[in-house]
Design an enzyme around this catalytic site. Structure first.
Site, PDB file in Angstrom:
ATOM      1  N   MET A 118       0.847  -1.195   0.000  1.00 21.13           N
ATOM      2  CA  MET A 118       0.000   0.000   0.000  1.00 21.13           C
ATOM      3  C   MET A 118       0.884   1.246   0.000  1.00 21.13           C
ATOM      4  O   MET A 118       0.438   2.339   0.359  1.00 21.13           O
ATOM      5  CB  MET A 118      -0.927  -0.005   1.214  1.00 21.13           C
ATOM      6  CG  MET A 118      -1.894  -1.184   1.192  1.00 21.13           C
ATOM      7  SD  MET A 118      -3.441  -0.873   2.047  1.00 21.13           S
ATOM      8  CE  MET A 118      -2.850  -0.587   3.693  1.00 21.13           C
TER       9      MET A 118
ATOM     10  N   GLY B 209      11.461  -2.779   5.361  1.00 17.60           N
ATOM     11  CA  GLY B 209      10.741  -4.061   5.395  1.00 17.60           C
ATOM     12  C   GLY B 209      10.259  -4.432   3.998  1.00 17.60           C
ATOM     13  O   GLY B 209      10.433  -5.571   3.539  1.00 17.60           O
ATOM     14  N   HIS B 210       9.665  -3.457   3.292  1.00 18.39           N
ATOM     15  CA  HIS B 210       9.218  -3.719   1.915  1.00 18.39           C
ATOM     16  C   HIS B 210      10.413  -4.019   1.012  1.00 18.39           C
ATOM     17  O   HIS B 210      10.349  -4.882   0.144  1.00 18.39           O
ATOM     18  CB  HIS B 210       8.465  -2.512   1.352  1.00 18.39           C
ATOM     19  CG  HIS B 210       7.193  -2.190   2.065  1.00 18.39           C
ATOM     20  ND1 HIS B 210       7.070  -1.114   2.903  1.00 18.39           N
ATOM     21  CD2 HIS B 210       5.986  -2.810   2.067  1.00 18.39           C
ATOM     22  CE1 HIS B 210       5.839  -1.063   3.388  1.00 18.39           C
ATOM     23  NE2 HIS B 210       5.163  -2.088   2.905  1.00 18.39           N
TER      24      HIS B 210
ATOM     25  N   GLN C 123     -10.297  -2.410   2.372  1.00 20.16           N
ATOM     26  CA  GLN C 123      -9.848  -3.063   3.608  1.00 20.16           C
ATOM     27  C   GLN C 123      -9.855  -2.124   4.817  1.00 20.16           C
ATOM     28  O   GLN C 123      -9.423  -2.494   5.892  1.00 20.16           O
ATOM     29  CB  GLN C 123      -8.484  -3.719   3.425  1.00 20.16           C
ATOM     30  CG  GLN C 123      -7.308  -2.776   3.221  1.00 20.16           C
ATOM     31  CD  GLN C 123      -6.055  -3.526   2.798  1.00 20.16           C
ATOM     32  OE1 GLN C 123      -5.934  -3.993   1.675  1.00 20.16           O
ATOM     33  NE2 GLN C 123      -5.100  -3.657   3.707  1.00 20.16           N
TER      34      GLN C 123
ATOM     35  N   LYS D 266       5.142  -9.947   9.310  1.00 17.54           N
ATOM     36  CA  LYS D 266       4.605  -9.066  10.356  1.00 17.54           C
ATOM     37  C   LYS D 266       3.076  -9.115  10.360  1.00 17.54           C
ATOM     38  O   LYS D 266       2.442  -9.125  11.399  1.00 17.54           O
ATOM     39  CB  LYS D 266       5.087  -7.626  10.190  1.00 17.54           C
ATOM     40  CG  LYS D 266       4.760  -6.805  11.433  1.00 17.54           C
ATOM     41  CD  LYS D 266       5.246  -5.402  11.322  1.00 17.54           C
ATOM     42  CE  LYS D 266       4.327  -4.537  10.506  1.00 17.54           C
ATOM     43  NZ  LYS D 266       2.987  -4.367  11.079  1.00 17.54           N
TER      44      LYS D 266
ATOM     45  N   GLN E 146      -2.741 -12.076   7.887  1.00 14.27           N
ATOM     46  CA  GLN E 146      -2.947 -11.763   6.466  1.00 14.27           C
ATOM     47  C   GLN E 146      -2.213 -12.771   5.592  1.00 14.27           C
ATOM     48  O   GLN E 146      -2.765 -13.299   4.610  1.00 14.27           O
ATOM     49  CB  GLN E 146      -2.436 -10.346   6.191  1.00 14.27           C
ATOM     50  CG  GLN E 146      -2.272 -10.020   4.710  1.00 14.27           C
ATOM     51  CD  GLN E 146      -1.885  -8.586   4.459  1.00 14.27           C
ATOM     52  OE1 GLN E 146      -2.728  -7.705   4.568  1.00 14.27           O
ATOM     53  NE2 GLN E 146      -0.640  -8.325   4.103  1.00 14.27           N
TER      54      GLN E 146
ATOM     55  N   LEU F 206       9.410  -3.006  11.722  1.00  9.58           N
ATOM     56  CA  LEU F 206       9.179  -1.915  10.766  1.00  9.58           C
ATOM     57  C   LEU F 206       7.729  -1.943  10.301  1.00  9.58           C
ATOM     58  O   LEU F 206       7.165  -3.001  10.027  1.00  9.58           O
ATOM     59  CB  LEU F 206      10.117  -2.044   9.573  1.00  9.58           C
ATOM     60  CG  LEU F 206      11.612  -1.963   9.864  1.00  9.58           C
ATOM     61  CD1 LEU F 206      12.405  -1.822   8.557  1.00  9.58           C
ATOM     62  CD2 LEU F 206      11.951  -0.804  10.793  1.00  9.58           C
TER      63      LEU F 206
ATOM     64  N   SER G 157       4.674   0.834   8.220  1.00 11.51           N
ATOM     65  CA  SER G 157       4.364   2.157   7.657  1.00 11.51           C
ATOM     66  C   SER G 157       3.730   3.041   8.721  1.00 11.51           C
ATOM     67  O   SER G 157       3.786   4.268   8.644  1.00 11.51           O
ATOM     68  CB  SER G 157       3.400   2.011   6.480  1.00 11.51           C
ATOM     69  OG  SER G 157       3.966   1.165   5.513  1.00 11.51           O
ATOM     70  N   ARG G 158       3.106   2.416   9.714  1.00  7.28           N
ATOM     71  CA  ARG G 158       2.413   3.201  10.748  1.00  7.28           C
ATOM     72  C   ARG G 158       3.372   3.760  11.800  1.00  7.28           C
ATOM     73  O   ARG G 158       2.970   4.619  12.584  1.00  7.28           O
ATOM     74  CB  ARG G 158       1.346   2.345  11.430  1.00  7.28           C
ATOM     75  CG  ARG G 158       0.186   2.017  10.500  1.00  7.28           C
ATOM     76  CD  ARG G 158      -1.034   1.540  11.251  1.00  7.28           C
ATOM     77  NE  ARG G 158      -2.221   1.650  10.410  1.00  7.28           N
ATOM     78  CZ  ARG G 158      -2.786   0.632   9.768  1.00  7.28           C
ATOM     79  NH1 ARG G 158      -2.278  -0.575   9.877  1.00  7.28           N
ATOM     80  NH2 ARG G 158      -3.854   0.828   9.020  1.00  7.28           N
TER      81      ARG G 158
END
Ligand code: PAF
Length: 313
Positions: free
Chosen positions: A33, A39-40, A71, A168, A172, A203, A205-206
């Site tokens: 996203m 991490g990505h 989502q 993480k 999902q 890690l 994004s939040r």
């Protein structure tokens, strides 16, 4: 460093992938996203390794960047979710990604965005199995229906041979793996190890929403997991008690859940012995954070693995 080619429509993406398909090269895929971080980047590296060919050539790696409205339920942070396309493309370039697919909402949902938390009205969605109703699904009703629906659409568009997701988001990952298998999607789903800052914070994004004080508080989540792992040989309850003791030292942690499950997220009994998974979710300030690790309960058989599980079809 070559910049990836940017596609924003399904048609552009199809043209960009046509050569690789004709040449029979494997396609690697990392759905995201955006708001990309190290991490990505590690997921992209795994994807690159997995599309390598014996002759030194390799297939293309595609990264999708799409903040999926389906989502997020009303009241969640859809509008606040960071959108950082230029910086994201730079990270993709540094990791040798070939194609960035960044579609609009209309391109992904031409018939409108179905509500994830009630029965859809005339639009096809992917219903999630019961595993989606616990843990994250219990506090975010419909969330996984939105995740599975968009991932199924993305798999249909990219038709990857391998797709890489982070451990993480463990639930999902389990649900996507299940969907890919149940619906015979022909894609290998790989779970890549969680990347952490040197002090242990997973890690995410939040993390960028955390103030310095909140970030210090958030360290108690990974510390709690490590305390549980240290107490794991004594059993499930001692492990949970050790984790709760760490969390109790931090007044700023609003705990959602702290559980030990089987590696497939199945329930375990109090006298369970073997490898499990410990998962935690908590709100720190206004930011909801999750983390998880493998945990060996009871006497070690030497079988408890690292933080890597590979997917099957
Ligand atoms: O993990 C994420 O970033 C998202 O849930 C995903 C898998 C890209 C689907 O929107």
């Amino acid at each position: 460093m070559t910049a990836p080619v940017l596609a924003s429509t399904r048609a552009e993406l199809a043209v960009l992938l046509a050569d690789a398909r004709r040449a029979g090269k494997p396609v690697g895929f990392v759905p995201t996203m955006g708001a990309l971080h190290d991490g990505h980047a590690s997921l992209m590296r795994v994807a690159r390794e997995r599309v390598a060919l014996p002759d030194g050539d390799r297939g293309p790696v595609v990264v999708s960047i799409f903040v999926n409205p389906m989502q997020f339920s009303s009241g969640e942070d859809l509008d606040r979710y960071p959108r950082t396309l230029d910086a994201d493309v730079e990270i993709c370039a540094a990791e040798g990604v070939d194609i960035v697919f960044a579609p609009s909402v209309e391109e992904m949902y031409p018939h409108g965005v179905p509500a994830a938390d009630r029965e859809p009205d005339g639009v096809t969605v992917v219903p999630a199995p019961a595993l989606a109703d616990v843990l994250e699904g219990a506090v975010r009703p419909g969330h996984f229906r939105g995740v599975l629906t968009v991932v199924a659409k993305l798999f249909g568009l990219v038709q990857p041979d391998v797709a890489v997701f982070g451990q993480k988001d463990y639930q999902q990952l389990a649900l996507i793996r299940r969907m890919a298998g149940d619906l015979c999607m022909g894609v290998e789903v790989i779970g890549a190890e969680t990347q952490r800052d040197a002090d242990g914070l997973a890690l995410s994004s939040r993390n960028r929403y955390l103030s310095a004080d909140e970030r210090a508080t958030a360290l108690s989540l990974s510390a709690a997991l490590r305390a549980a792992i240290a107490a794991g040989p004594d059993g499930v309850q001692p492990a949970l008690d050790a984790a709760h003791a760490v969390l109790a030292e931090e007044s700023g942690v609003d705990l959602d859940y702290l559980v030990i499950t089987r590696p497939d997220l199945g329930r375990l009994t109090d006298d369970f012995q073997g490898e499990g998974r410990i998962l935690v979710a908590a709100r720190v300030g206004t930011t909801r954070l999750i983390d998880n690790l493998p945990i060996q309960i009871g006497a070690s058989t030497g079988a408890a693995g690292g933080d890597t599980t590979k997917g099957d079809n």
